[in-house]
Motif scaffolding. Sequence first.
Motif, PDB file in Angstrom:
ATOM      1  N   UNK A  94      33.137  -0.697  44.259  1.00 57.39           N
ATOM      2  CA  UNK A  94      32.741   0.523  43.678  1.00 57.39           C
ATOM      3  C   UNK A  94      32.959   0.803  42.070  1.00 57.39           C
ATOM      4  N   UNK A  95      32.489   1.763  41.525  1.00 56.08           N
ATOM      5  CA  UNK A  95      32.474   2.051  40.171  1.00 56.08           C
ATOM      6  C   UNK A  95      32.965   3.535  40.135  1.00 56.08           C
ATOM      7  N   UNK A  96      33.750   4.031  39.307  1.00 52.11           N
ATOM      8  CA  UNK A  96      33.846   5.526  39.056  1.00 52.11           C
ATOM      9  C   UNK A  96      34.043   5.816  37.661  1.00 52.11           C
ATOM     10  N   UNK A  97      34.500   6.997  37.264  1.00 53.22           N
ATOM     11  CA  UNK A  97      34.429   7.400  35.947  1.00 53.22           C
ATOM     12  C   UNK A  97      35.481   6.635  35.182  1.00 53.22           C
ATOM     13  N   UNK A  98      36.592   5.981  35.920  1.00 57.78           N
ATOM     14  CA  UNK A  98      37.575   5.328  35.015  1.00 57.78           C
ATOM     15  C   UNK A  98      37.161   3.706  34.896  1.00 57.78           C
ATOM     16  N   UNK A  99      36.558   3.385  35.709  1.00 58.64           N
ATOM     17  CA  UNK A  99      35.997   1.943  35.437  1.00 58.64           C
ATOM     18  C   UNK A  99      35.601   1.202  37.053  1.00 58.64           C
ATOM     19  N   UNK A 100      35.784   0.028  37.121  1.00 55.00           N
ATOM     20  CA  UNK A 100      35.442  -0.821  38.231  1.00 55.00           C
ATOM     21  C   UNK A 100      36.638  -0.771  39.253  1.00 55.00           C
ATOM     22  N   UNK A 101      36.123  -1.059  40.574  1.00 49.86           N
ATOM     23  CA  UNK A 101      37.106  -0.899  41.746  1.00 49.86           C
ATOM     24  C   UNK A 101      36.851  -2.152  42.477  1.00 49.86           C
ATOM     25  N   UNK A 102      38.065  -2.933  42.654  1.00 52.06           N
ATOM     26  CA  UNK A 102      37.960  -3.976  43.295  1.00 52.06           C
ATOM     27  C   UNK A 102      39.083  -3.993  44.632  1.00 52.06           C
ATOM     28  N   UNK A 103      38.553  -4.676  45.676  1.00 53.17           N
ATOM     29  CA  UNK A 103      39.496  -4.874  46.747  1.00 53.17           C
ATOM     30  C   UNK A 103      40.254  -5.951  46.714  1.00 53.17           C
ATOM     31  N   UNK A 104      41.717  -5.980  46.689  1.00 51.55           N
ATOM     32  CA  UNK A 104      42.388  -7.191  46.528  1.00 51.55           C
ATOM     33  C   UNK A 104      43.463  -7.198  47.450  1.00 51.55           C
ATOM     34  N   UNK A 112      43.628  -1.683  46.567  1.00 45.76           N
ATOM     35  CA  UNK A 112      42.469  -1.400  45.601  1.00 45.76           C
ATOM     36  C   UNK A 112      43.051  -1.544  44.117  1.00 45.76           C
ATOM     37  N   UNK A 113      42.052  -2.143  43.219  1.00 45.72           N
ATOM     38  CA  UNK A 113      42.610  -2.301  41.934  1.00 45.72           C
ATOM     39  C   UNK A 113      41.566  -1.844  41.066  1.00 45.72           C
ATOM     40  N   UNK A 114      41.790  -0.771  40.252  1.00 45.44           N
ATOM     41  CA  UNK A 114      40.864   0.142  39.550  1.00 45.44           C
ATOM     42  C   UNK A 114      41.141  -0.484  38.011  1.00 45.44           C
TER      43      UNK A 114
END
Length: 476
Positions: A94-104, A112-114
């Motif tokens: 996903x993507x949010x206001x802060x940046x991109x989110x990855x599953x890790x 979750x890594x933002x």
Amino acid sequence: MASMEDLEALLAEIEIEHSQEIETALEEIERLKGINNCLMREKDDAIIKLQDYMESRPRIETSPSSSANLLYRIYSLNDIKSATGDFSEHLKVGEGDYGVVYKGEIEETGVAVKIRRENGFNLDQQIFHQQMDVLRDVRHVHLVRVVGECLDRGCIVSEYMVNGSLADRLFCKNGTSPLVWHVRVRIASEVCSALHFLHSLKPNGNFHCNLKPENILLDEFNTSKISDSGMAKLLPQESLIRGNISYLDPEYQRTGEFTDKSDVYSLGIIILQLLTGQKAFGLVRKVSQSLETGHLDDLLDPLAGEWPFDQALHLAYLALECTAASQQDRPNLHPTLTNTLDELQATASAIVQPAPTVVQPASIIVQPAQERQVPSLYTCPISHVSILFISLQLLQMHFLLVRNWHNLQEVMDDPHFAADGFTYELEAIKEWFDSGHNTSPMTNARVDHTNLLPNRSLKSAIQEWKEANCPQGLTS
């Protein structure tokens, strides 16, 4: 043979005895109703006290076996790349206001890594680290836990929530199953509980400032947790307003001053979305008009199942109070909102796990204290025993005391959540799944998994109820 006067005197004594039992029973009912309403408040207060205690003692390291046990760490950029497969596209969730989110994965545990966008806003590392110091020590059952950071890229590492965001589930992203109405009521209560905890943090409380369905995440049992708590302080104000206009307090947009009532406004919008399953923009006006015309039922989300109209109506009016244009017209988060949502959740649970019907005789009769009906929240909906009470006829006066057959559902010893959102006695639900079922025993709908999660808050309440009401061990 007893005279008529003797019989009349005996009947008078019986009537007095039963009147006292009725009065005692009514008092007991009121006391039991209060237990469920107080559970969430007591839990929040206990967590706040625990937070204060933990701040005053050294942090004890434990071996990591789950995301709840991962120690807070400062990660290098290489650590983050390794956890996310060098920012693999197929691990992007996903993507949010802060940046991109990855599953890790870190230490064989999902995270979750933002990651802040490379071309995003400038990030003051000192402010970032100060905010991470705050987030590191915030712990609540309905807050996503932050477990680490990486200063090189402004990365934030937190526990991974397998069922995605509330936004995903409201709009059934990627074919995910919809949330049934009583789970939605529970989520509203859980979010309110987490906000109350944040606002109660010492010394000055902590406002979320960016509450929306994208920031409410769900675990495998659809238990909700708020993410990005305090993250709004790392975002430029213009970015925050531009991206979340429908959830932002109008007074904040005008004055730039955020208060506890600003979070209440956001919660009100989310409750309206839980009711309707619709986008936030213009939703306050739609619901207001539907209430004025008496057509609220036309707006209720059919994917949630058949809403009990009284529950939906109560939630709608409550949400509109939360979204009043003026902060002073909005209800206080605590105790007004917390109490009301706790009561609605308790009512919803009683509806989906109803108490058995007891046929009352024409004569006034109340069961002794040790035989009274247990609260439906404390019983397993798929495990019961039948108890036979005797009939007694009092001479030729036809005063009949009848204690009928009825199902007395067992008070749970070890309540567990299942994937359908219901709570069951562990032994009963395990027997259900072990016998080959892959469906909910309550709804007959297919469940995503058969994992079970202890309902510790309910277990504690049941134990307290048993100690107060079952001294002779009526229930196991």
